[in-house]
Design a protein around this motif. Structure first.
Motif, short mmCIF file in Angstrom:
data_model
loop_
_atom_site.label_atom_id
_atom_site.label_comp_id
_atom_site.label_asym_id
_atom_site.label_seq_id
_atom_site.Cartn_x
_atom_site.Cartn_y
_atom_site.Cartn_z
N THR A 407 0.84 -1.20 0.00
CA THR A 407 0.00 0.00 0.00
C THR A 407 0.88 1.25 0.00
O THR A 407 0.64 2.19 -0.76
CB THR A 407 -0.93 -0.01 1.23
OG1 THR A 407 -1.64 -1.24 1.24
CG2 THR A 407 -1.92 1.14 1.20
N PHE A 411 1.00 4.30 -2.75
CA PHE A 411 0.71 5.70 -2.37
C PHE A 411 1.90 6.58 -2.75
O PHE A 411 1.72 7.63 -3.37
CB PHE A 411 0.45 5.79 -0.86
CG PHE A 411 -0.98 5.54 -0.45
CD1 PHE A 411 -1.71 4.50 -0.98
CD2 PHE A 411 -1.60 6.35 0.51
CE1 PHE A 411 -3.02 4.25 -0.57
CE2 PHE A 411 -2.91 6.12 0.92
CZ PHE A 411 -3.62 5.06 0.38
N CYS A 418 1.50 7.88 3.27
CA CYS A 418 0.59 6.79 3.62
C CYS A 418 0.42 6.71 5.13
O CYS A 418 0.96 5.80 5.77
CB CYS A 418 1.15 5.50 3.04
SG CYS A 418 0.04 4.12 3.12
N LEU A 435 -5.89 8.57 2.59
CA LEU A 435 -5.33 9.16 1.37
C LEU A 435 -5.74 10.64 1.36
O LEU A 435 -6.86 10.99 1.02
CB LEU A 435 -5.88 8.43 0.14
CG LEU A 435 -5.49 9.00 -1.24
CD1 LEU A 435 -3.98 9.05 -1.42
CD2 LEU A 435 -6.11 8.17 -2.35
N CYS A 451 -4.51 6.37 -7.67
CA CYS A 451 -3.80 5.73 -6.56
C CYS A 451 -4.74 4.78 -5.81
O CYS A 451 -4.40 3.63 -5.54
CB CYS A 451 -3.28 6.83 -5.63
SG CYS A 451 -2.55 6.21 -4.12
#
Ligand SMILES: Cc1cc2nc3c(=O)[nH]c(=O)nc-3n(C[C@H](O)[C@H](O)[C@H](O)COP(=O)(O)OP(=O)(O)OC[C@H]3O[C@@H](n4cnc5c(N)ncnc54)[C@H](O)[C@@H]3O)c2cc1C
Lengths: 511, 235
Positions: A407, A411, A418, A435, A451
């Motif tokens: 993740t 990002f 993140c 986000l 994203c």
């Protein structure tokens, strides 16, 4: 002046007629179509155009009868309604519908706390009750119970949060495991009480969940098969004593071991709650990005690491509160200290704990005191953009490292940091990343959209589905689950709501 | 609705071509007669609402547009949780406010709860060399984006100004540019425009979904130094 969005397939004439009927049923003042009245319902934070989620109006229900009448008119004119309880689904779509041209069915006005039983620690509430109202009610009567709430604090409410399978932080923090009995208005206007609520007086409605025959309550969560008008809640018994502790780690692998350890502590009933945050998750609620870094894109890891070091903040921290008698808490704290130290973490309590604003915030979340501390998140970057990216994963170190790294990499690649919170269950956790982006910048908004999409798809490929998602990504999230499951949802939808009037698009479900 | 990506010079010359009267010379706070006719009449009480920091320039702009007869009450809060309850205490009044994004998220809920009218809201961010402004308008504020672009064009700043509307856009004569005082800052110009909306003296203008003045305002990301929300609400 009317709103520019009509419900799909409904003519202006038919819509005007329906509005007349809604007004007759609810009273003029409870039917909002003027754009300036709907504007507050249209405020979204997610990376999507407002026009994709613009409601046609809002209907303010004050009773179950109102809800029944609204659904009757909706069926007659095929007008979709998007039910909200308190409508504070910030970062998931707030009060706005999944598709444009729905009437928001706002039940904030149905806000009775029907009863709280302090002996069994249960409550029965209407959808419009906020956590603040619930907590005030408890405090004013000096009841021996605590409510569990999300960190959006008193603004939100237990019915909407629980139906969306939201998370809180005390012993009853897994909200969907801590409700008991629903009252639901079906699309055809029928009112159904689930579980023991459907037997006469239903004395055990709030104390025994399963009723008789199939347990249907789950059908009404994250779904569009009915409108919930009452919910039973299980509250936490106020403990005679509590003590909070924190654990800090400075690398992902050790933190992940700590998460696995927390699961072990929960499986053996030593710990009853816990949240792990990346340092950035704490920083965003009190600082501005420009205080830390001035360059474009994601703040580089080295810059953040230096910032944390200079400010004495560990890269990751776990917060938990132990409940019980003094003796129980002391024993459990000793067990936790040894357990988490074995993962390479340093445990902090007492003064060291109280010195951290984050730690104090989480302690309040775990001890019945809602607050709005985390709204500071929206000032970190500014520009009003926020979307929670929230896959669920097993509470194993391997999975935590894998999901976190995947993740974060996505990002960062898209130019975002993140900030992540791991909301610890017993055998699982929700990895919730905020986000944050600037909605005044169309290019950045598109990037945030790309994203989110990539993170959702990549995590699904790794085997981690979103436990919940925002209204712009409901279809995509549904597609990461199997066709068979989607077909089953569709069949249920068609049979319970043949005209498709309740919340089309919720969780990617349509007729 | 149209989208413009223009240099400052192009913006001004196109607006002139639309037949507008441009009065961007310093007017020392004076308005021309036509504009003066539009000064606030109906509103007797206006509230300026802030959370935290003062925005003196914004307040000046509000005063500049408000008539002498308008009572202006300033309200300053330091705590987020005081806001929502405030909305309920002053029915019938117009609030012009400015607050950070976190506070507005909460305040907006107060507006929804009281069935208030949100006539206009704008999200404003700025960095070293640019500002960005994203307005959500209604009939009562249609064209705030193009009007505000006029304010911005008085100054040599790179800006992206966007507007999206919640209503069926009203036809306009195509006239966008009005005589304006020369503002000491865009915050003052913003206060001025919102004050006109709040007092019901707004004439709808063409909605421009996007106006880019100068380079880079759209491509500079995440380096903002300030960010806040401005709005006009009737409760
Ligand atoms: C700073 C911050 C922190 C947050 N922290 C958390 C957190 O810790 N945990 C968490 O879970 N969330 C969190 N959130 C997200 C969100 O604010 C909460 O989940 C909130 O409880 C959801 O809003 P609500 O309670 O008003 O529910 P609502 O918005 O009323 O409902 C949510 C959804 O459920 C459905 N629904 C609602 N009512 C009904 C009904 N009566 N019948 C049928 N369907 C219905 C609708 O689809 C609706 O969109 C956070 C948000 C912010 C901004």
């Amino acid at each position: 002046m009317t709103n520019s969005v009509l419900p799909k397939g409904v003519s202006k004439e038919a819509f005007d007629k329906a509005i007349g009927e809604y007004k007759e049923a609810l009273g003029n003042e409870n039917v909002l179509v003027a754009p300036e009245k709907i504007a507050p319902y249209s405020k979204i934070m997610i990376p999507a155009e407002n026009s994709q989620h613009q409601p046609s109006g809002a209907l303010l229900a004050r009773s179950v009868k109102d809800v029944q009448e609204v659904l009757g008119i909706c069926n007659k004119y095929r007008i979709p309604v998007w039910p909200i309880s308190t409508g504070r689904n910030f970062g998931y779509g707030t009060a706005a519908p999944a598709t444009p041209g729905q009437m928001v069915l706002d039940m904030r006005g149905m806000n009775k706390i029907i009863e709280i039983d302090p002996v069994l620690c249960t409550a029965l509430v209407e959808p419009g009750v906020t956590y603040k109202e619930l907590v005030d009610y408890i405090n004013e009567r000096n009841l021996d119970v605590w409510a569990s709430f999300p960190s959006s604090g008193g603004l939100a409410g237990p019915v909407g949060n629980t139906l969306d399978r939201g998370v809180g932080y005390n012993r009853a923090g897994e909200h969907f495991s801590n409700f008991c009995g629903l009252e639901v208005v079906l699309a055809n206007g029928e009112v159904v009480r689930t579980g023991m609520g459907s037997i006469g007086k239903g004395e055990t409605w709030q104390s025994y969940r399963w009723g008789y025959g199939p347990w249907v309550d789950g059908l009404f969560s994250q779904s569009n098969l009915g409108v919930v008008t009452k919910m039973g809640l299980w509250l936490m018994k106020k403990p005679p004593h509590y003590e909070s502790f924190g654990v800090g780690w400075n690398d992902v692998e050790s933190m992940a071991k700590g998460v696995e350890m927390a699961s072990r502590m929960r499986l053996s009933a030593v710990m009853e709650n816990g949240v792990v945050g990346s340092a950035l998750y704490g920083v965003i609620s009190t600082k501005k990005r420009s205080d830390i870094y001035d360059g474009p894109g994601a703040i580089p890891d080295a810059v953040l690491a230096k910032y944390y070091k200079d400010h004495g903040i560990p890269q990751f921290a776990l917060f938990s509160t132990l409940y019980g008698t003094k003796e129980q808490v002391a024993v459990n704290l000793k067990i936790c200290r040894e357990a988490f130290e074995s993962t390479g973490g340093f445990v902090f309590t007492g003064e060291a704990f109280n010195a951290s604003p984050d730690a104090r915030h989480w302690q309040r979340m775990m001890t019945g005191r809602p607050e709005l501390h985390e709204f500071g998140n929206y000032n970190f970057i500014g520009g009003g953009g926020s979307a929670w990216f929230a896959p669920a994963l097993p509470a194993r170190a391997y999975d935590v490292v894998r999901c976190y790294n995947a993740t974060k990499e996505i990002f960062n690649k898209h130019g975002f940091n993140c900030p992540i919170g791991f909301l610890l269950g017993v055998r699982h956790l929700e990895q919730v990343a905020d986000l944050l982006f600037d909605r005044t910048n169309p290019e950045e908004t598109q990037r945030a959209h790309a994203c989110f999409k990539e993170a959702l798809e990549a995590n699904a490929k790794l085997g981690y589905g979103c436990y919940r998602t925002n209204i712009a990504f409901m279809d995509l999230a549904a597609k990461t689950y199997s066709k068979e499951l989607r077909n089953l949802n569709k069949r249920l939808k068609r049979s319970l709501d043949p005209n498709g009037i309740i919340a089309p698009g919720k969780s990617g479900i349509y007729i | 609705m149209t989208s413009f990506h223009l240099s400052r010079r192009e913006f001004l010359s196109r607006s002139t071509a639309l037949g507008a009267t441009i009065a961007l010379n310093p007017l020392s706070g004076l308005l021309n007669q036509a504009e003066a006719m539009l000064l606030p009449r109906s509103i007797s009480s206006l509230q300026i609402l802030r959370l935290g920091e003062a925005h003196a320039e914004f307040d000046n702009g509000i005063r500049l547009a408000a008539s002498a007869a308008t009572k202006i009450r300033e309200l300053r809060f330091n705590r987020l949780d005081q806001l929502e309850s405030h909305v309920g205490k002053h029915p019938g009044s117009v609030i012009i406010g400015i607050m950070n994004d976190g506070a507005f998220t909460d305040f907006n809920e107060g507006l929804r709860l009281r069935k208030a009218d949100l006539l206009c809201s704008g999200s404003h961010v700025g960095g070293k060399d640019f500002t960005r402004h994203y307005f959500q308008s209604t009939a009562a504020s249609q064209g705030i984006g193009s009007a505000f672009a006029q304010v911005i064009s008085q100054r040599a700043e790179s800006s992206l100004i966007r507007e999206s509307s919640f209503h069926e856009v009203l036809p306009t004569s195509g006239e966008n540019m009005r005589a304006l005082p020369s503002f000491t800052s865009w915050e003052q110009g913003l206060g001025y425009q919102l004050s006109q909306i709040g007092s019901g003296n707004w004439r709808p203008r063409t909605v421009r979904t996007s106006t880019l003045l100068g380079p880079d305002a759209h491509s500079t990301s995440t380096t903002t130094h300030f960010s806040f929300v401005s709005f006009v609400a009737r409760i």
